[in-house]
Design an enzyme around this catalytic site. Structure first.
Site, short mmCIF file in Angstrom:
data_model
loop_
_atom_site.label_atom_id
_atom_site.label_comp_id
_atom_site.label_asym_id
_atom_site.label_seq_id
_atom_site.Cartn_x
_atom_site.Cartn_y
_atom_site.Cartn_z
N ARG A 151 154.31 53.97 59.68
CA ARG A 151 153.83 54.61 58.45
C ARG A 151 154.44 53.95 57.21
O ARG A 151 153.77 53.82 56.18
CB ARG A 151 154.17 56.09 58.50
CG ARG A 151 153.61 56.94 57.35
CD ARG A 151 153.85 58.41 57.64
NE ARG A 151 153.28 59.27 56.61
CZ ARG A 151 153.98 59.86 55.65
NH1 ARG A 151 155.29 59.67 55.57
NH2 ARG A 151 153.40 60.66 54.77
N HIS B 258 152.29 52.65 54.07
CA HIS B 258 152.50 53.19 52.73
C HIS B 258 153.01 52.13 51.76
O HIS B 258 152.82 52.25 50.55
CB HIS B 258 153.45 54.38 52.77
CG HIS B 258 152.79 55.65 53.22
ND1 HIS B 258 153.20 56.90 52.80
CD2 HIS B 258 151.74 55.87 54.04
CE1 HIS B 258 152.43 57.83 53.34
NE2 HIS B 258 151.55 57.22 54.11
N ASN C 236 155.18 60.45 50.04
CA ASN C 236 156.43 60.04 50.68
C ASN C 236 157.55 61.08 50.64
O ASN C 236 158.39 61.12 51.52
CB ASN C 236 156.94 58.75 50.04
CG ASN C 236 156.01 57.57 50.27
OD1 ASN C 236 155.36 57.47 51.31
ND2 ASN C 236 155.92 56.68 49.28
N HIS D 6 147.46 57.55 64.29
CA HIS D 6 147.80 58.96 64.42
C HIS D 6 147.84 59.41 65.88
O HIS D 6 147.97 60.60 66.16
CB HIS D 6 146.82 59.83 63.62
CG HIS D 6 147.04 59.77 62.14
ND1 HIS D 6 146.24 60.43 61.23
CD2 HIS D 6 147.98 59.13 61.40
CE1 HIS D 6 146.67 60.18 60.00
NE2 HIS D 6 147.72 59.39 60.08
#
Length: 327
Positions: A62, A66, A94, A193
């Site tokens: 992740r 990001h 975040n 996911h």
């Protein structure tokens, strides 16, 4: 004779081409001469962190995602607030959820001892994401390397560019397209996911008031919704964690897509891949049926995402510490 020499020279250049860098490009062998043990160092520390905390694999994956969606893959997400820098760690996507920074610190420290001032934090993020995927049973791929680190961060970009759990399908697709990614990349990368967790606050709306009528999202299996409500109340419990894939939560596989077909995708941004667009729905069905096809496309899309406007050549810097720019 001259023609023969020219031909031999051309052949030699072509044979060597895969290991040469075209200006501004990334390639897997970037550290082959300057830091040959970089892969081993990253892999060993990621593996140790994963053994201690299985959630860490999803967290590192992740972080790379990001990072790339804000200013490109430049490790801007790793910077702490200081001076003129407002950290992206404080942004809505975040804050209270981004983690794994200590693992990146440990990797950077070990690499600096091995080959100081050579390997960027941005490349460490890319390698950590790949190793996290492999450690959980997912596909492997050669990571193109040669990124450099940013000299700043963008909390506004972090708030605006990263897809949110309650964004519409068109909004999410637009955010992907603005980064040079398409609908295939969107569905494949959403497959990450298959590991990791989400907080109650990220999907509470689906359980209680998705359409403003005080009822659960009709696209969510109602038995599954009732089970989620037991640990995700109308108020409070914002930080309560729920696995994104309730079947195999720590294994990287295609059960994520099978869950969507059963109306048991946890986030709204997951389920709309099946309910809001025919192309994405067909891809969900394909990946649910063929794990090998999902793995192949995920690897391709990760390489593509990792190439979002990287800093190369003389741009940016190689940070000594990933949390702050060099003095």
């Amino acid at each position: 004779m001259a023609k023969s020499i020219n031909f031999i020279l051309l052949f030699s250049l072509l044979a060597f081409a895969p290991f040469c860098q075209i200006e501004g490009s990334l390639y897997p062998q970037f550290y082959e001469g300057s830091c040959p043990r970089v892969h081993d160092i990253v892999n060993s520390i990621v593996a140790k962190a994963f053994a201690k905390d299985p959630r860490m694999a999803a967290s590192l994956l992740r972080l790379h995602f990001h990072d790339c969606f804000v200013k490109g893959c430049d490790a801007s997400i790793l910077l702490d607030s200081s001076g003129t820098i407002i950290s992206e760690k404080r942004s809505n996507p975040n804050r209270d959820s981004a983690r794994g920074f200590e693992v990146i610190d440990e990797i950077k420290s070990a690499i600096e001892k091995e080959c100081p001032g050579t390997v960027s934090c941005a490349d460490i993020l890319a390698l950590s994401a790949r190793d996290s995927t492999v450690l959980t049973g997912g596909p492997n791929w050669e990571v193109p390397l040669g990124r450099r680190d940013s000299l700043g961060a963008s909390i506004q970009g972090s708030n605006n560019n990263i897809p949110a759990p309650n964004n519409t399908f068109e909004t999410i697709l637009t955010k992907f397209k603005l980064k040079g990614l398409d609908i295939v990349d969107l569905v494949a990368l959403s497959g990450s996911h298959t590991i990791g967790d989400s907080r109650c606050t990220s999907f509470r709306q689906r359980l209680y008031n998705q359409s403003g009528n005080g009822k659960a999202d009709f696209t969510l299996d109602q038995n599954y919704a009732a089970k989620l409500r037991t640990q995700c109340p109308r108020s409070g419990g914002d930080q309560n964690l729920f696995v994104l894939d309730f079947v195999t939560p720590t294994k990287f596989d295609n059960n994520y897509f099978k869950n969507l077909l059963a109306n048991k995708g946890l986030l709204s941004s997951d389920e709309i891949l099946l309910t809001k667009n025919k192309v994405s729905a067909d891809l969900v069905k394909k990946y649910a049926e063929r794990n090998d096809i999902f793995f192949e496309q995920f690897a391709k899309s990760m390489i593509k995402m990792g190439n979002i406007t990287p800093l190369t050549d003389s741009k940016g810097e190689i940070r000594k510490h990933c949390r702050k720019i060099n003095k």
